[in-house]
Design an enzyme around this catalytic site. Structure first.
Site, PDB file in Angstrom:
ATOM      1  N   VAL A  56       9.782   7.682   0.609  1.00 46.06           N
ATOM      2  CA  VAL A  56       9.937   6.686  -1.069  1.00 46.06           C
ATOM      3  C   VAL A  56       8.535   6.212  -1.303  1.00 46.06           C
ATOM      4  O   VAL A  56       8.411   5.059  -0.747  1.00 46.06           O
ATOM      5  CB  VAL A  56      11.188   5.918  -1.104  1.00 46.06           C
ATOM      6  CG1 VAL A  56      11.525   5.772  -1.941  1.00 46.06           C
ATOM      7  CG2 VAL A  56      12.097   7.363  -0.468  1.00 46.06           C
ATOM      8  N   ALA A 101       6.335   1.106  -1.149  1.00 45.36           N
ATOM      9  CA  ALA A 101       6.772   2.887  -0.258  1.00 45.36           C
ATOM     10  C   ALA A 101       7.311   2.579   1.122  1.00 45.36           C
ATOM     11  O   ALA A 101       7.371   0.902   1.905  1.00 45.36           O
ATOM     12  CB  ALA A 101       5.371   3.601  -0.007  1.00 45.36           C
ATOM     13  N   LYS A 102       8.004   3.070   1.871  1.00 39.86           N
ATOM     14  CA  LYS A 102       8.290   3.223   3.166  1.00 39.86           C
ATOM     15  C   LYS A 102       8.658   4.338   3.479  1.00 39.86           C
ATOM     16  O   LYS A 102       8.872   5.363   2.937  1.00 39.86           O
ATOM     17  CB  LYS A 102       9.680   2.394   2.983  1.00 39.86           C
ATOM     18  CG  LYS A 102      10.274   2.362   5.167  1.00 39.86           C
ATOM     19  CD  LYS A 102       9.447   0.789   5.353  1.00 39.86           C
ATOM     20  CE  LYS A 102       9.572   0.482   6.522  1.00 39.86           C
ATOM     21  NZ  LYS A 102       9.427  -0.971   6.120  1.00 39.86           N
ATOM     22  N   GLY A 103       8.689   4.773   4.610  1.00 36.90           N
ATOM     23  CA  GLY A 103       9.066   6.259   4.975  1.00 36.90           C
ATOM     24  C   GLY A 103       9.957   6.642   6.567  1.00 36.90           C
ATOM     25  O   GLY A 103       8.924   5.312   7.078  1.00 36.90           O
ATOM     26  N   ASP A 142       6.099   0.909  12.080  1.00 40.94           N
ATOM     27  CA  ASP A 142       7.734   0.012  11.566  1.00 40.94           C
ATOM     28  C   ASP A 142       8.689   0.479  12.660  1.00 40.94           C
ATOM     29  O   ASP A 142       8.035   1.001  13.993  1.00 40.94           O
ATOM     30  CB  ASP A 142       7.996   0.598  10.583  1.00 40.94           C
ATOM     31  CG  ASP A 142       9.544  -0.621   9.910  1.00 40.94           C
ATOM     32  OD1 ASP A 142       8.665  -0.958   9.066  1.00 40.94           O
ATOM     33  OD2 ASP A 142      10.303  -0.051  11.043  1.00 40.94           O
TER      34      ASP A 142
END
Ligand code: NAD
Length: 411
Positions: A56, A101-103, A142
């Site tokens: 995202v 953002a992050k995934g 992460d």
């Protein structure tokens, strides 16, 4: 409550203070792009398993989007979406030139062999390599991902786009990473805790600290605060928890965890305690540094620490936050507390782009400076507007993103 709803509540509280219009709120809350991809991978047995990956990209008003990649069986779009927006406010709070953002991939990495994990990672890059890159969106480690995973990402990305070390951060030091990235989040948690204690007029030596989580963030935080003469009276991880009123031997804990695959189970230097007991312990500072959502209305009244330092992302849900506010417990929020990691990631990206290395001393010096200045901004805003540190941090972050959006033009 879904995690994205809690963040929207914090956002709206700040937006009220900033007097933002409904249209700008909607623009800032909506992700720029959300991607879900299928990742079919051949396992070592020859069977095929299909995983789902997400990225995202929330907002790029202030620069390329930045955020971690999480491997965990419970990863879903809602979680990734809320963590992506958290990154937008976090990079803005510490004023580094990034968006958010992050995934994630819904996978249990402990169930896969190293080679299987590598295949999953490379296939994920195959699926999204056109959507990220040094000037667009830069992933980082992460929960469940490591510097090795970042090395595979860089290597696979390079096959499509040529040598681009700045396409991902958190890489191994021997493979275009930087010294100091590993400790940066915990160092930041520790140094910000000291700043808060000083601002609250509390004596630092002997401060009793309880830390939930003894992974990357928890262990470096413990080390930093131990060196500052705080007393680490309790720690826990997913396997065990320990308490010692006179202070645990942190160096021994670190040695034990290193020689037991990162686990604390079996440590002999303290009395056993559960995670619930740790969160309710009589201490001066409570630091959740493991999972999100661990402080909720079911246990918030039991918390006895007058100060909570949110080292994990979203450890406090909105109901617990209201309880802490009523009880006048000081909560230093995640978007400030754990921003040391993304700040050091920015240093890595800068060095990769310059093909230059700063060395550990400059990394630490710049990190301490940026976090120290950010703390002062948040503290001053909270004092002048009579709001919590969380609302002040959101006001600072959301306000900067809103201004950049207007200055850069709506698109
Ligand atoms: P990690 O995987 O290295 O460590 C997580 C720790 O939490 C481990 O000690 C694990 O045993 C413990 N844990 C897991 N489940 C638990 C449970 N039920 N009870 C108690 N402990 C439990 O992860 P990390 O990198 O240290 O990240 C911790 C938190 O900090 C996460 O919320 C992450 O999103 C956040 N964070 C990390 C960074 C970073 O740079 N690593 C940066 C910003 C935010």
């Amino acid at each position: 409550m879904r995690s994205s709803e809690a963040i929207s509540i914090y956002f709206n509280r700040a937006a009220d203070q900033l007097d933002l219009s409904d249209n700008i709120r909607r623009l800032l809350l909506t992700a720029k792009r959300e991607v879900q991809v299928r990742i079919p991978v051949e396992l070592d047995t020859g069977e095929v398993e299909t995983f789902i990956g997400y990225r995202v990209q929330h907002n790029n008003a202030r620069g390329p989007m930045k955020g971690g990649l999480r491997y965990h069986p419970q990863v879903d779009l809602d979680e990734v979406r809320s963590l992506a927006s958290l990154m937008t406010w976090k990079t803005a709070v510490v004023d580094i030139p990034y968006g958010g953002a992050k995934g994630g991939i819904a996978v249990d990495p402990s169930r896969l062999s190293v080679r299987e994990l590598e295949r999953v990672t490379r296939r994920f890059v195959d699926a999204i390599h056109d959507l990220f890159g040094p000037d667009v969106d830069i992933p980082a480690p992460d929960m469940g991902t490591s510097p090795e995973v970042m090395a595979w990402i860089m290597n696979q990305y390079n096959k499509y786009h040529g040598f681009s070390p700045a396409c991902v951060t958190g890489k191994p030091v021997e493979y275009h990473g930087i010294p100091g990235r590993d400790e940066a989040t915990g160092r930041g948690v520790g140094s910000l805790t000291l700043k808060l204690l000083s601002r609250l007029g509390r004596r630092i030596p002997g401060t009793r600290v309880a830390i939930q989580g003894f992974g990357n963030v928890g262990s470096h935080t413990a080390r930093f605060l131990h060196d500052a003469e705080c007393r680490i009276v309790a720690v826990s991880d997913a396997t065990a928890g320990f308490h010692r009123a006179e202070g645990l031997d942190v160096l021994e804990l670190l040695r034990y965890s290193q020689s037991h695959a990162g686990r604390l189970k079996g440590f002999q230097g303290g009395d056993p305690l559960t995670n619930a007991e740790l969160l309710a312990l009589d201490c001066d500072v409570l630091i959740p540094a493991a999972l999100g959502g661990v402080l909720h209305k079911g246990n918030a009244e039991a918390v006895r620490a007058p100060i909570i330092i949110e080292a994990a992302n979203s450890p406090t849900d909105q109901e617990a936050d209201a309880i802490f506010d009523r009880r006048q417990i000081t909560v230093m929020p995640d978007i400030l507390v754990n921003a040391g990691g993304v700040t050091a990631s920015w240093f890595e990206w800068v060095q990769n782009r310059q093909h230059y290395q700063w060395g550990i001393h400059r990394v630490r010096q710049e990190l301490d400076r940026i976090l120290g200045e950010s703390f002062e901004h948040v503290w001053q805003l909270a004092s002048s507007r009579q709001v919590t540190l969380r609302t002040a941090a959101y006001m600072l972050g959301v306000g900067r993103v809103a201004r950049a959006t207007v200055l850069g033009g709506i698109e």
